[in-house]
Design an enzyme around this catalytic site. Sequence first.
Site, PDB file in Angstrom:
ATOM      1  CE1 TYR A   1     -18.972  42.420  20.454  1.00  0.00           C
ATOM      2  CE2 TYR A   1     -16.613  42.090  20.234  1.00  0.00           C
ATOM      3  CZ  TYR A   1     -17.819  42.534  19.717  1.00  0.00           C
ATOM      4  OH  TYR A   1     -17.875  43.078  18.452  1.00  0.00           O
TER       5      TYR A   1
ATOM      6  CG  HIS B   1     -13.096  48.844  12.462  1.00  0.00           C
ATOM      7  ND1 HIS B   1     -13.550  47.672  13.009  1.00  0.00           N
ATOM      8  CD2 HIS B   1     -13.494  49.835  13.305  1.00  0.00           C
ATOM      9  CE1 HIS B   1     -14.191  47.943  14.131  1.00  0.00           C
ATOM     10  NE2 HIS B   1     -14.170  49.242  14.334  1.00  0.00           N
TER      11      HIS B   1
HETATM   12  C1  VOV Z   1     -21.310  50.496  14.942  1.00  0.00           C
HETATM   13  C2  VOV Z   1     -20.287  50.412  14.249  1.00  0.00           C
HETATM   14  C3  VOV Z   1     -18.860  50.828  14.419  1.00  0.00           C
HETATM   15  C4  VOV Z   1     -18.279  51.968  13.936  1.00  0.00           C
HETATM   16  C5  VOV Z   1     -18.930  53.088  13.165  1.00  0.00           C
HETATM   17  C6  VOV Z   1     -16.879  51.911  14.329  1.00  0.00           C
HETATM   18  C7  VOV Z   1     -15.937  52.895  13.974  1.00  0.00           C
HETATM   19  C8  VOV Z   1     -14.657  52.898  14.515  1.00  0.00           C
HETATM   20  C9  VOV Z   1     -13.663  53.895  14.192  1.00  0.00           C
HETATM   21  C10 VOV Z   1     -13.860  55.022  13.207  1.00  0.00           C
HETATM   22  C11 VOV Z   1     -12.543  53.600  14.950  1.00  0.00           C
HETATM   23  C12 VOV Z   1     -11.187  54.328  14.934  1.00  0.00           C
HETATM   24  C13 VOV Z   1     -11.162  55.582  15.700  1.00  0.00           C
HETATM   25  C14 VOV Z   1     -11.536  55.451  17.140  1.00  0.00           C
HETATM   26  O1  VOV Z   1     -12.599  55.955  17.462  1.00  0.00           O
HETATM   27  O2  VOV Z   1     -10.808  54.839  17.900  1.00  0.00           O
HETATM   28  C15 VOV Z   1     -12.858  52.466  15.748  1.00  0.00           C
HETATM   29  C16 VOV Z   1     -12.005  51.919  16.702  1.00  0.00           C
HETATM   30  C17 VOV Z   1     -12.242  50.703  17.288  1.00  0.00           C
HETATM   31  N1  VOV Z   1     -13.284  49.849  17.070  1.00  0.00           N
HETATM   32 FE1  VOV Z   1     -14.922  50.246  15.953  1.00  0.00          FE
HETATM   33  N2  VOV Z   1     -16.641  50.754  15.041  1.00  0.00           N
HETATM   34  C18 VOV Z   1     -17.830  50.055  15.105  1.00  0.00           C
HETATM   35  C19 VOV Z   1     -18.049  48.805  15.683  1.00  0.00           C
HETATM   36  C20 VOV Z   1     -17.032  48.080  16.272  1.00  0.00           C
HETATM   37  C21 VOV Z   1     -17.117  46.697  16.662  1.00  0.00           C
HETATM   38  C22 VOV Z   1     -18.313  45.811  16.451  1.00  0.00           C
HETATM   39  C23 VOV Z   1     -15.926  46.348  17.232  1.00  0.00           C
HETATM   40  C24 VOV Z   1     -15.525  44.965  17.702  1.00  0.00           C
HETATM   41  C25 VOV Z   1     -14.683  44.289  16.620  1.00  0.00           C
HETATM   42  C26 VOV Z   1     -15.233  42.994  16.112  1.00  0.00           C
HETATM   43  O3  VOV Z   1     -14.702  42.503  15.104  1.00  0.00           O
HETATM   44  O4  VOV Z   1     -16.168  42.445  16.698  1.00  0.00           O
HETATM   45  C27 VOV Z   1     -15.091  47.494  17.244  1.00  0.00           C
HETATM   46  C28 VOV Z   1     -13.838  47.539  17.804  1.00  0.00           C
HETATM   47  C29 VOV Z   1     -13.064  48.694  17.791  1.00  0.00           C
HETATM   48  C30 VOV Z   1     -11.836  48.837  18.522  1.00  0.00           C
HETATM   49  C31 VOV Z   1     -11.251  47.791  19.446  1.00  0.00           C
HETATM   50  C32 VOV Z   1     -11.320  50.077  18.225  1.00  0.00           C
HETATM   51  C33 VOV Z   1     -10.016  50.680  18.763  1.00  0.00           C
HETATM   52  C34 VOV Z   1      -8.899  50.132  17.920  1.00  0.00           C
HETATM   53  C35 VOV Z   1      -7.572  50.827  18.041  1.00  0.00           C
HETATM   54  O5  VOV Z   1      -6.577  50.195  17.655  1.00  0.00           O
HETATM   55  O6  VOV Z   1      -7.506  51.958  18.517  1.00  0.00           O
HETATM   56  N3  VOV Z   1     -15.776  48.537  16.637  1.00  0.00           N
HETATM   57  N4  VOV Z   1     -14.126  52.024  15.441  1.00  0.00           N
END
Ligand code: VOV
Length: 252
Positions: A144, A171
């Site tokens: 998505y 998060h």
């Molecule tokens: C499987 C699980 C999982 C894990 C471990 C995880 C971890 C992390 C880390 C550590 C970081 C920050 C560093 C980076 O790597 O950018 C992120 C970053 C990010 N994420 Fe995440 N995320 C997951 C999962 C995960 C999901 C399910 C979603 C959708 C949100 C939801 O509500 O549906 C998401 C979104 C994001 C996004 C859009 C970003 C970038 C945001 C920004 O402003 O830059 N993410 N995410």
Amino acid sequence: MAQAVETYEGWYAFHDFRSIDWNQWRSLSAGEREEAVRELNEILKQYESVEENKQGSFALFAISGSKADLLFVHFRPTLEELTDVKNQFNKTRFAGVTTTPYSYISIVELGAYTIPPHVDPETDPSVQRRLKPMMPKSGYVCFYPMNKKRDGEDNWYMLSMEDRREMMKSHGMIGRSYAGKVRQIITGSVGLDDWEWGVTLFGEDPLQFKKLVYEMRFDEASARFGEFGPFYVGNYLTQEDLNALLLEGLNG
Ligand code: VOV
């Protein structure tokens, strides 16, 4: 002006959703269908060899629900390669019986929030593996697109770096509690496609997508700032599965 997060980019991503026009497919002769499948297998072999040579990654999924039938996901070093992939695929006979209900262009992105200052992302092997990820070849996918809100007090882009870092920490902690159950590949698409990020999740149990996404809805980064596009879910398809899907069970 709030400080922009430093981001690291890896492979470009093309999520190519296709729906099959079964009437058109059925109207081909059995020989024409077999020939189209042979041509399709050849092209899938090419995608496999790109992955073997570490010049990209490819995975194919059957999409559940009626939004699409198939999802071809390609990761490649350049945007041009993804455009070539699309054009080459569209020249096949099989593509001629498909429509494109959705597609998404983005690039694998890591935020600098979590990369320690002593790590050089250009050379660090674990960062490089995350920037040029290989997709799993089993299980399920969930895709998505999403935005971070820019609405009055709830403007992600006007928050301080500290506040954003804190929220991403929380998060990340939720995400990490799904280690071994759900793997995420986040692709940035500001300036590339209609939303700000693409979220591609992989796992062996689709129920875990629901659990994870639901849990994140209560976390501030998503609860306050997340805006979401359409969700697509499906299961991994081998070449044999695809052949069976296209050739079996057609009366006539
Ligand atoms: C499987 C699980 C999982 C894990 C471990 C995880 C971890 C992390 C880390 C550590 C970081 C920050 C560093 C980076 O790597 O950018 C992120 C970053 C990010 N994420 Fe995440 N995320 C997951 C999962 C995960 C999901 C399910 C979603 C959708 C949100 C939801 O509500 O549906 C998401 C979104 C994001 C996004 C859009 C970003 C970038 C945001 C920004 O402003 O830059 N993410 N995410």
